[in-house]
Write an enzyme that holds these catalytic residues in place. Sequence first.
Site, PDB file in Angstrom:
ATOM      1  N   HIS A 137      21.110  57.638  30.676  1.00  0.00           N
ATOM      2  CA  HIS A 137      19.765  58.227  30.615  1.00  0.00           C
ATOM      3  C   HIS A 137      19.018  57.784  29.373  1.00  0.00           C
ATOM      4  CE1 HIS A 137      20.665  60.726  34.015  1.00  0.00           C
ATOM      5  NE2 HIS A 137      21.675  61.293  33.406  1.00  0.00           N
ATOM      6  N   ASP A 267      30.567  63.113  38.176  1.00  0.00           N
ATOM      7  CA  ASP A 267      29.890  64.343  38.618  1.00  0.00           C
ATOM      8  C   ASP A 267      29.413  64.188  40.066  1.00  0.00           C
ATOM      9  OD1 ASP A 267      27.111  63.578  36.328  1.00  0.00           O
ATOM     10  OD2 ASP A 267      28.038  62.400  37.930  1.00  0.00           O
TER      11      ASP A 267
HETATM   12  C1  LIG Z   1      25.637  61.392  32.078  1.00  0.00           C
HETATM   13  C2  LIG Z   1      25.007  62.412  32.987  1.00  0.00           C
HETATM   14  O1  LIG Z   1      24.225  61.757  33.972  1.00  0.00           O
HETATM   15  O2  LIG Z   1      26.007  63.092  33.706  1.00  0.00           O
HETATM   16  C3  LIG Z   1      24.153  63.399  32.179  1.00  0.00           C
HETATM   17  C4  LIG Z   1      23.518  64.468  33.024  1.00  0.00           C
HETATM   18  C5  LIG Z   1      22.485  65.278  32.251  1.00  0.00           C
HETATM   19  C6  LIG Z   1      22.028  66.467  33.076  1.00  0.00           C
HETATM   20  C7  LIG Z   1      20.902  67.179  32.378  1.00  0.00           C
HETATM   21  N1  LIG Z   1      20.438  68.303  33.209  1.00  0.00           N
HETATM   22  C8  LIG Z   1      19.174  68.823  32.720  1.00  0.00           C
HETATM   23  C9  LIG Z   1      18.674  69.973  33.619  1.00  0.00           C
HETATM   24  C10 LIG Z   1      17.327  70.486  33.111  1.00  0.00           C
HETATM   25  N2  LIG Z   1      16.838  71.516  33.983  1.00  0.00           N
HETATM   26 ZN   LIG Z   2      25.561  62.549  35.677  1.00  0.00          ZN
END
Ligand SMILES: CC(O)(O)CCCCCNCCCN
Ligand SMILES: [Zn+2]
Length: 680
Positions: A137, A267
């Site tokens: 990200h 995930d």
């Molecule tokens: C490496 C990865 O892709 O697993 C990181 C995922 C980040 C998720 C952030 N969620 C944010 C929700 C806001 N309402």
């Molecule tokens: Zn992720």
Amino acid sequence: MASGTALIYDEAMTRHKLLWNDPICDIEVPERLSASYEQLQCYHLVERCIPVPAREGSEEEILLVHSSEHLEAAKSTQAMNEEELKRISGNYDSFFFHPNTYHCARLAVGAALQLVDSVMSGKVCNGMALVRPPGHHSQRNAANGFCLFNNVAIAAEYAKLKYGLQRILIVDWDVHHGQGTQYIFEEDPSVLYFSWHRYEHQEFWPSLKESDYDAVGLGKGKGFNINLPWNKVGMGNSDYLAAFFHVLLPMAFEFDPELVLVSSGYDSGIGDPEGQMNATPEVFAHLTHFLMQLAHGKLCVILEGGYHLRSLSESVCMTVRTLLRDPLPQVTGEMAPCLSAIESIQNVRAAHKPYWKWLTYEDTSFLHNLSTKSDLVKTADTNPCRDDEAKITDSNGTDRIERFLELHMKNIVFPVPPIKTATTELKASADPNTFPVHLHVVKEMDKNELEALVSDFHADLVEANKTLLFLGSTLTILDKILKKEVCSGIAESPAASASVAVALRHSLHFGFQRVLCIFVGDTDIMPSTEDGKILIIHVCKKEQTGKSSSKHYVVLNWKEDADGNDFFSAVLGFILPVAYSYQPNLIIIAVGANRSLGISGISLIIGLLQGLAESRILAVIEDTDINLMQSVAKALAGASMPHFGVHVPPTQEKVNQIKKLRNQLQQDWKMLQCSVNDGI
Ligand SMILES: CC(O)(O)CCCCCNCCCN
Ligand SMILES: [Zn+2]
């Protein structure tokens, strides 16, 4: 040909952690790394890998992707107190700093680069880096979504610079869209970026319009950015496999990358609180196996997300086991993608039609033309793709996930022995260096043992005992496979049809329920297949008079294009989906006289099908072309695929044939489905 699997893990990367209360970031915990490593140890996988140390990525290497402002801002956090850390973290969407974060993020970058060096130098063939913080990200000028530096993007730029690579494939199977990676490469045709991600019609984070299937890249990069949005949760193994068969793999083989990097987030696996998907750990073994058929097996797997510790750990182990070339466990679940998955697959294929030869020939159309996409958003129902299984992943189900995974992993059968290929006296085996892989030479079955075996239930197939002799090598090898003494084997035979007929009957007699036979070349003997225990795919030059295709007997007329390998789309778009739908217990690949496929087409079939039947493959070769024998031996022994040479798209009439067969059989073999237009 390089061999060996690198494993990069450094306990120092566990020292980045959340210091305050933040329900969004609190799932990115140090235990993600330590639990994964401990599970690898528990399965005795660490000791089978080649340990490679992490190192700090240098500032220069980080500046390959990030701005100096971003680097300086990150560097300045090392000396901050908690209040300052909290404040600077607030500048970003879903990111937290700790005094150690900068150091850990540099180790994550350096680990990825160490992995690239180990693979590109030939020290190892492939490898995995367990790193955090993750990377996909993060953007040129910003941290985002638990990511500070884009480890995989830096690895790609580094590989281009240091090794002069011109074609790098990044596969991002994390359940979130790696928008950071997309932004970095969207105008760059030397990096093909593929991501699938939970999307729910832009409802799911990061909720970007540019995460949809129509973001195909910009300028010279058009066609080199592939987004496959999942518009429902609950996606499972068959959805992921269909995405590989009908979207990623055809493009990847056409792109012909020199190196493959995986933004390996787990995930997207079952039990993960973020993904809410249903794919089980063994599917990552199959996805990894497919990618090992590219770039001569040069594959770097770099950890991204994964927040259910047990699901994450089991999936990491499945990945590493496959990198070590262990045979794959059978993939579980019904082999039928859900409607929502097929819609997304169809749309991304349609969006990329202008950019890929193989697609130009395929019949693909948008499900809804872009103007009506808004309708899709209105009609989106938020039910998960498959209601029943999705219950497993409800939020308070953590302990139920543990139980589910405990049971699921107990039921997973790991094939024994690890890939070992047997052969009887091959003419060429006398000269070991022409067979660059270890072949387990078995002695022929002796005559009276053979007579006993054949007479009691093959007599009708065997004329005078002149044919008895050559049956020996086929049955000798087959017996070793059936008794699980070896995984696969090569048998020579002056009459492949007869050998195959006896081998098929012998296998059923032994108790196998589903035997897939792929017969390349002309043959007359085709045993009855009506009870479904045999599925035959007959690849031949000429029309088989009076034999039309049916559910268990498919005729594929294919005369390979003279100047190149056009068989990809038949293997990826037809043979693979049918084989995965059938889930055979044994695979017989037979090459008869006048084979109509090149050696690479036959090797491709073996390489890609090896994930099935726990890698139990019997090759029966009539054509004694030494190059064929060598390639088959290498493919069976799990050595990576030979170079396929120039990729030519199949002619329209060949594509029409595949399309006709797909329409005829996609109700029987549901993994063939890749569009909803055909009135499913
Ligand atoms: C490496 C990865 O892709 O697993 C990181 C995922 C980040 C998720 C952030 N969620 C944010 C929700 C806001 N309402
Ligand atoms: Zn992720």
